[in-house]
Design a protein around this motif. Structure first.
Motif, PDB file in Angstrom:
ATOM      1  N   ALA A  64      41.282  54.922  38.715  1.00 49.52           N
ATOM      2  CA  ALA A  64      42.018  53.729  37.878  1.00 49.52           C
ATOM      3  C   ALA A  64      41.414  52.433  38.038  1.00 49.52           C
ATOM      4  CB  ALA A  64      43.558  53.683  38.425  1.00 49.52           C
ATOM      5  N   LEU A  65      40.670  52.099  39.408  1.00 49.46           N
ATOM      6  CA  LEU A  65      39.793  51.164  39.591  1.00 49.46           C
ATOM      7  C   LEU A  65      38.552  51.263  38.881  1.00 49.46           C
ATOM      8  CD1 LEU A  65      39.729  48.724  41.475  1.00 49.46           C
ATOM      9  CD2 LEU A  65      38.740  49.894  43.030  1.00 49.46           C
ATOM     10  N   GLU A  66      37.885  52.245  38.729  1.00 45.15           N
ATOM     11  CA  GLU A  66      36.596  52.565  38.169  1.00 45.15           C
ATOM     12  C   GLU A  66      36.812  52.279  36.519  1.00 45.15           C
ATOM     13  OE1 GLU A  66      35.450  56.547  39.593  1.00 45.15           O
ATOM     14  OE2 GLU A  66      34.291  55.721  40.839  1.00 45.15           O
ATOM     15  N   ARG A  67      38.073  52.634  36.056  1.00 53.17           N
ATOM     16  CA  ARG A  67      38.353  52.254  34.825  1.00 53.17           C
ATOM     17  C   ARG A  67      38.603  50.909  34.449  1.00 53.17           C
ATOM     18  NH1 ARG A  67      41.848  56.850  35.341  1.00 53.17           N
ATOM     19  NH2 ARG A  67      43.477  55.372  35.401  1.00 53.17           N
ATOM     20  N   GLY A  68      38.695  50.088  35.478  1.00 55.26           N
ATOM     21  CA  GLY A  68      38.930  48.870  34.999  1.00 55.26           C
ATOM     22  C   GLY A  68      40.339  48.320  35.085  1.00 55.26           C
ATOM     23  N   ASP A  69      41.368  49.134  35.615  1.00 56.69           N
ATOM     24  CA  ASP A  69      42.763  49.041  35.279  1.00 56.69           C
ATOM     25  C   ASP A  69      43.419  47.910  36.248  1.00 56.69           C
ATOM     26  OD1 ASP A  69      42.683  50.861  33.357  1.00 56.69           O
ATOM     27  OD2 ASP A  69      43.542  52.593  34.562  1.00 56.69           O
ATOM     28  N   GLY A  70      42.595  47.216  37.192  1.00 52.96           N
ATOM     29  CA  GLY A  70      43.200  46.318  37.854  1.00 52.96           C
ATOM     30  C   GLY A  70      43.596  45.345  37.103  1.00 52.96           C
ATOM     31  N   PRO A  71      44.198  44.172  37.822  1.00 58.90           N
ATOM     32  CA  PRO A  71      44.567  42.959  37.004  1.00 58.90           C
ATOM     33  C   PRO A  71      43.259  42.101  36.691  1.00 58.90           C
ATOM     34  CG  PRO A  71      44.967  42.584  39.503  1.00 58.90           C
ATOM     35  CD  PRO A  71      44.483  44.194  39.374  1.00 58.90           C
ATOM     36  N   GLU A  72      43.545  41.375  35.716  1.00 63.95           N
ATOM     37  CA  GLU A  72      42.411  40.223  35.271  1.00 63.95           C
ATOM     38  C   GLU A  72      42.403  39.139  36.358  1.00 63.95           C
ATOM     39  OE1 GLU A  72      41.708  37.206  31.629  1.00 63.95           O
ATOM     40  OE2 GLU A  72      43.041  38.605  31.260  1.00 63.95           O
ATOM     41  N   VAL A  73      41.290  38.948  36.855  1.00 69.34           N
ATOM     42  CA  VAL A  73      40.972  37.867  37.877  1.00 69.34           C
ATOM     43  C   VAL A  73      41.195  36.555  37.117  1.00 69.34           C
ATOM     44  CG1 VAL A  73      39.607  37.052  39.745  1.00 69.34           C
ATOM     45  CG2 VAL A  73      40.005  39.217  39.423  1.00 69.34           C
ATOM     46  N   LYS A  74      41.842  35.437  37.432  1.00 70.50           N
ATOM     47  CA  LYS A  74      41.873  34.216  36.902  1.00 70.50           C
ATOM     48  C   LYS A  74      41.478  33.479  37.996  1.00 70.50           C
ATOM     49  CE  LYS A  74      45.492  35.288  33.549  1.00 70.50           C
ATOM     50  NZ  LYS A  74      46.622  35.151  32.904  1.00 70.50           N
ATOM     51  N   HIS A  75      40.470  32.349  37.740  1.00 70.95           N
ATOM     52  CA  HIS A  75      40.012  31.446  38.932  1.00 70.95           C
ATOM     53  C   HIS A  75      40.514  29.916  38.598  1.00 70.95           C
ATOM     54  CE1 HIS A  75      37.588  34.273  41.128  1.00 70.95           C
ATOM     55  NE2 HIS A  75      37.313  34.696  40.071  1.00 70.95           N
ATOM     56  N   SER A  76      41.669  29.852  37.935  1.00 71.38           N
ATOM     57  CA  SER A  76      42.398  28.540  37.500  1.00 71.38           C
ATOM     58  C   SER A  76      43.585  28.534  38.626  1.00 71.38           C
ATOM     59  CB  SER A  76      42.437  28.381  36.058  1.00 71.38           C
ATOM     60  OG  SER A  76      43.462  29.555  35.659  1.00 71.38           O
ATOM     61  N   GLY A  77      43.877  27.419  38.580  1.00 72.20           N
ATOM     62  CA  GLY A  77      45.240  26.974  39.356  1.00 72.20           C
ATOM     63  C   GLY A  77      45.094  27.083  40.733  1.00 72.20           C
ATOM     64  N   ASN A  78      46.174  26.866  41.483  1.00 73.73           N
ATOM     65  CA  ASN A  78      45.922  26.697  42.868  1.00 73.73           C
ATOM     66  C   ASN A  78      46.864  27.766  43.605  1.00 73.73           C
ATOM     67  OD1 ASN A  78      48.344  25.746  42.445  1.00 73.73           O
ATOM     68  ND2 ASN A  78      48.313  23.923  43.222  1.00 73.73           N
ATOM     69  N   ARG A  79      47.224  28.698  42.786  1.00 71.03           N
ATOM     70  CA  ARG A  79      48.129  30.046  43.491  1.00 71.03           C
ATOM     71  C   ARG A  79      47.255  31.144  43.596  1.00 71.03           C
ATOM     72  NH1 ARG A  79      54.394  29.913  42.194  1.00 71.03           N
ATOM     73  NH2 ARG A  79      53.919  32.082  42.350  1.00 71.03           N
ATOM     74  N   ARG A  80      47.414  31.774  44.608  1.00 74.49           N
ATOM     75  CA  ARG A  80      46.692  32.921  44.829  1.00 74.49           C
ATOM     76  C   ARG A  80      47.265  34.058  44.006  1.00 74.49           C
ATOM     77  NH1 ARG A  80      47.530  37.166  48.748  1.00 74.49           N
ATOM     78  NH2 ARG A  80      49.407  36.394  49.468  1.00 74.49           N
ATOM     79  N   MET A  81      46.475  34.970  43.249  1.00 73.08           N
ATOM     80  CA  MET A  81      47.088  36.219  42.850  1.00 73.08           C
ATOM     81  C   MET A  81      47.716  37.061  43.523  1.00 73.08           C
ATOM     82  SD  MET A  81      44.177  36.906  39.800  1.00 73.08           S
ATOM     83  CE  MET A  81      44.943  38.246  39.073  1.00 73.08           C
ATOM     84  N   ALA A  82      48.903  37.858  42.953  1.00 70.91           N
ATOM     85  CA  ALA A  82      49.443  39.012  43.730  1.00 70.91           C
ATOM     86  C   ALA A  82      48.475  40.282  44.132  1.00 70.91           C
ATOM     87  CB  ALA A  82      50.405  39.393  43.023  1.00 70.91           C
ATOM     88  N   GLN A  83      48.453  40.704  45.204  1.00 72.27           N
ATOM     89  CA  GLN A  83      47.838  41.741  45.643  1.00 72.27           C
ATOM     90  C   GLN A  83      48.149  42.973  44.576  1.00 72.27           C
ATOM     91  OE1 GLN A  83      48.297  42.864  49.889  1.00 72.27           O
ATOM     92  NE2 GLN A  83      46.442  43.959  49.671  1.00 72.27           N
ATOM     93  N   PHE A  84      47.132  43.794  44.319  1.00 69.32           N
ATOM     94  CA  PHE A  84      47.308  44.870  43.551  1.00 69.32           C
ATOM     95  C   PHE A  84      47.112  45.983  44.341  1.00 69.32           C
ATOM     96  CE2 PHE A  84      42.938  43.992  42.721  1.00 69.32           C
ATOM     97  CZ  PHE A  84      42.467  45.233  42.598  1.00 69.32           C
ATOM     98  N   GLY A  85      47.491  47.382  43.903  1.00 69.91           N
ATOM     99  CA  GLY A  85      47.009  48.773  44.607  1.00 69.91           C
ATOM    100  C   GLY A  85      48.373  48.987  45.125  1.00 69.91           C
ATOM    101  N   THR A  86      48.115  50.170  46.020  1.00 69.96           N
ATOM    102  CA  THR A  86      49.281  50.919  46.990  1.00 69.96           C
ATOM    103  C   THR A  86      49.040  50.907  48.378  1.00 69.96           C
ATOM    104  OG1 THR A  86      48.521  53.077  46.808  1.00 69.96           O
ATOM    105  CG2 THR A  86      49.939  52.082  44.767  1.00 69.96           C
ATOM    106  N   PHE A  87      49.819  51.045  49.350  1.00 69.86           N
ATOM    107  CA  PHE A  87      49.943  51.553  50.559  1.00 69.86           C
ATOM    108  C   PHE A  87      49.660  52.964  50.919  1.00 69.86           C
ATOM    109  CE2 PHE A  87      52.113  47.328  50.356  1.00 69.86           C
ATOM    110  CZ  PHE A  87      51.384  46.893  51.370  1.00 69.86           C
ATOM    111  N   ARG A  88      49.183  53.689  49.808  1.00 69.87           N
ATOM    112  CA  ARG A  88      48.958  55.109  50.060  1.00 69.87           C
ATOM    113  C   ARG A  88      47.699  55.278  50.773  1.00 69.87           C
ATOM    114  NH1 ARG A  88      48.669  57.066  44.209  1.00 69.87           N
ATOM    115  NH2 ARG A  88      47.814  59.008  45.328  1.00 69.87           N
ATOM    116  N   THR A  89      47.642  56.240  51.580  1.00 67.81           N
ATOM    117  CA  THR A  89      46.243  56.385  52.479  1.00 67.81           C
ATOM    118  C   THR A  89      45.750  57.978  51.854  1.00 67.81           C
ATOM    119  OG1 THR A  89      47.553  57.415  54.150  1.00 67.81           O
ATOM    120  CG2 THR A  89      47.240  54.848  54.301  1.00 67.81           C
ATOM    121  N   VAL A  90      44.754  58.403  52.724  1.00 68.11           N
ATOM    122  CA  VAL A  90      44.132  59.534  52.528  1.00 68.11           C
ATOM    123  C   VAL A  90      44.053  60.180  53.772  1.00 68.11           C
ATOM    124  CG1 VAL A  90      41.887  60.695  51.997  1.00 68.11           C
ATOM    125  CG2 VAL A  90      42.614  58.619  50.455  1.00 68.11           C
TER     126      VAL A  90
END
Length: 188
Positions: A64-90
């Motif tokens: 999914a990451l290689e396909r670019g399915d992550g959130p769009e990064v926005k460098h505007s404003g003063n709020r940090r974007m929410a973390q994406f992804g899961t806590f699943r391990t290998v």
């Protein structure tokens, strides 16, 4: 006749599925101990294996990451974007002596100002820029003995035994921790 040959060749090729090459190598299986360990096996157990950050992500999340399915990064404003992804391990990377290249993001200091807790991340500026890496791309580290504050701009190797443990922090959540970690200068 040529039509039949071409059709047969197409059917054979259609039945072949080629695995997607992500460029990530799997870790070899952990050595199995039977009876007394020889000196060579003991050395192999102590020797750490260099781990690639992508090996710490489940295959479907990596795809999914290689396909670019992550959130769009926005460098505007003063709020940090929410973390994406899961806590699943290998599982293949857990409970192994490994070393991981990356950067230190300080979280806590001892009374004398020395570093006692930090996040270890794959690239410089992670958790400072938006968004933080996925939780399974962050290692949370608590040190039993604080160390001098490392240079946050310099890469390091973090060496120890990787464990799957969810840690939630205001800065970012992590899916991994490391037991008995050592922080060493990065040497290619």
């Amino acid at each position: 006749m040529r039509t039949w040959i071409a059709l047969a060749l197409m059917l054979v090729l259609a039945g072949c599925e080629r695995p997607v090459d992500t460029g990530v190598q799997a870790l070899p299986p952990a050595p199995v101990q039977e009876g007394k360990a020889t000196a060579a096996v003991a050395e192999q157990e102590v020797a750490e294996q260099e781990l690639d950050w992508l090996q710490m992500m489940p295959a479907d999340e990596l795809a999914a990451l290689e396909r670019g399915d992550g959130p769009e990064v926005k460098h505007s404003g003063n709020r940090r974007m929410a973390q994406f992804g899961t806590f699943r391990t290998v599982d293949a990377v857990l409970d192994r002596a490994v070393r991981l290249p990356g950067y230190v993001v300080p979280l806590a200091n001892a009374a004398d100002g020395r570093l006692s807790e930090f996040l270890f991340v794959p690239y410089y500026g992670a958790c400072i820029h938006v968004p933080p890496p996925p939780p399974n791309q962050i290692v949370h580290v608590r040190l039993s003995r604080p160390i001098d504050m490392p240079d946050m701009y310099s890469p390091f190797f973090l060496a120890g035994t990787l464990r799957g443990e969810r840690v939630d922090d205001d800065l970012a959540g992590s899916a991994y921790t490391m037991v008995d970690p050592q922080l060493r200068p990065y040497e290619p």
